[in-house]
Design an enzyme around this catalytic site. Sequence first.
Site, PDB file in Angstrom:
ATOM      1  N   CYS A  72       0.848  -1.199   0.000  1.00 33.27           N
ATOM      2  CA  CYS A  72       0.000   0.000   0.000  1.00 33.27           C
ATOM      3  C   CYS A  72       0.884   1.249   0.000  1.00 33.27           C
ATOM      4  O   CYS A  72       1.955   1.263   0.609  1.00 33.27           O
ATOM      5  CB  CYS A  72      -0.877   0.026   1.249  1.00 33.27           C
ATOM      6  SG  CYS A  72      -2.219  -1.164   1.231  1.00 33.27           S
ATOM      7  N   ASP A 122      -3.855   0.750  11.211  1.00 34.00           N
ATOM      8  CA  ASP A 122      -4.671   0.021  10.223  1.00 34.00           C
ATOM      9  C   ASP A 122      -6.170   0.138  10.507  1.00 34.00           C
ATOM     10  O   ASP A 122      -6.986  -0.383   9.739  1.00 34.00           O
ATOM     11  CB  ASP A 122      -4.250  -1.460  10.174  1.00 34.00           C
ATOM     12  CG  ASP A 122      -2.866  -1.629   9.575  1.00 34.00           C
ATOM     13  OD1 ASP A 122      -2.367  -0.674   8.951  1.00 34.00           O
ATOM     14  OD2 ASP A 122      -2.269  -2.709   9.742  1.00 34.00           O
TER      15      ASP A 122
END
Length: 430
Positions: A117, A307
């Site tokens: 990511c 996260d």
Amino acid sequence: MTKYVIHGGSPLYGEITISGAKNAAVAILPAALLVDGVCRIENIPQISDVTLILEILEELGAGIRVINRHTIDIDCSHVRNTRASYEIMRKIRASYYVIGSLLGRFGSAEVAMPGGCDFGVRPIDQHIKGFVAMGAQVNVEGGFIHAQAESGRLVGTQVYLDVVSVGATINIMLGACRAKGLTVIENAAKEPHVVDLANFLNSMGADIMGAGTDVIKIRGVDRMQGGFYSIIPDQIEAGTYMTAVAAAGGEVVIQNVIPKHLECITAKLLEMGVEVEELDDAVVVRREHPLRKANIKTMPYPGFPTDMQPQIVACLCLAQGTSIITEGVWDNRYRYVDEFKRLGANIRVDGKIAVVEGVDRLMGAPIRACDLRAGAAMVVASLAAEGTTEIDSVYHIERGYENLIEKLKGVGADIEVVSVPDGLEKQQVG
Ligand code: EPZ
């Protein structure tokens, strides 16, 4: 390619069962490279990141036998190849765990730089610092990391991490399992998946103490044999469904969790006016009243997880008052904010700070998942938004969430997957 179409605005009721932890699985599977024998691994999530890791292991020569949807046998006894190609490595960040495993077992690794990511710069200097301290020569050339233990085997030593890094802690632990002598990692990460990996390695014959504290001691062993292991439930998947209930309202029992791992998320939801009841291996999440603002700073475990930052912001968009979010781990984890604004959110970002002014309602719109957790947060926001939201680039979400659609439909969400003709959506790797 596919997109998700969500008709939001209805509360969620029922039960959701959580799968095995992605970030534990993507470390434990490459760790099987250290083992001379068959590792039977259970509770593996069926997600695309796992598929990619298994492809890397197969390319290296691992024998993989599927026992059932969530269980496989991995036999790395005959692996001799220590080069992992660019084509697969670039697709997934956690592919770098093959460096520690190959270097630990064979004293050598040649591995393409990992993908992952995009949150700004994602250095691996702390991994390299650890390997070098253990006697490896490490060069980065032509997009490949070449690592070679000077004496043919890594040598245990003391490594102090300058930043608390999950990846460096795991990679150094992998390298140290079969090194000569004692390795001590100081300022180590304490995330549940670090502990789960240590438990897996110990059950295969490693000698690791202190995982879950900030000092981990690994005494190198000559051989590791096969065995059985079951991966822990996914903290972030559970947290994501907790925020889905917080955003959309309703009452959901989230099954197969370790409530202790969720405390950092539970504490914030309680502050926001969500009811969370902890059972032995489940949490019941209930939201009947309007959400209240909260200030959040993301930090390494046991702090609030980075996260979960986009998902909790999805809730705070609808909370009464002004919330301040400080991203304490990544430089650039607010790329999703412009997509949230399309739904009517009021968020200002200044560097690592986001100021979220709660609004009365979000309205559905076409949006794009820009990475895994941001994509999950878009699902959370869409479940609360009035009208229809279409989310594209959902392959990001499928990297880390098993059966998201079925799980959400099971609690009454109106969500479906729609095919998009090839060429209309440009694939990026994450
Ligand atoms: C892991 O990434 C997770 N990925 C990430 O989850 C998670 O966001 C992150 O840990 C933090 O919790 C996996 O477990 C596969 P780090 P990792 O090394 O290991 C800096 C998800 O959505 N740093 O702990 O790559 C770095 O820049 C993913 O599931 C260095 O400076 O993260 C960052 O600021 C996305 N030098 C901080 O440390 C290094 O050598 C934490 O990074 C390594 C890291």
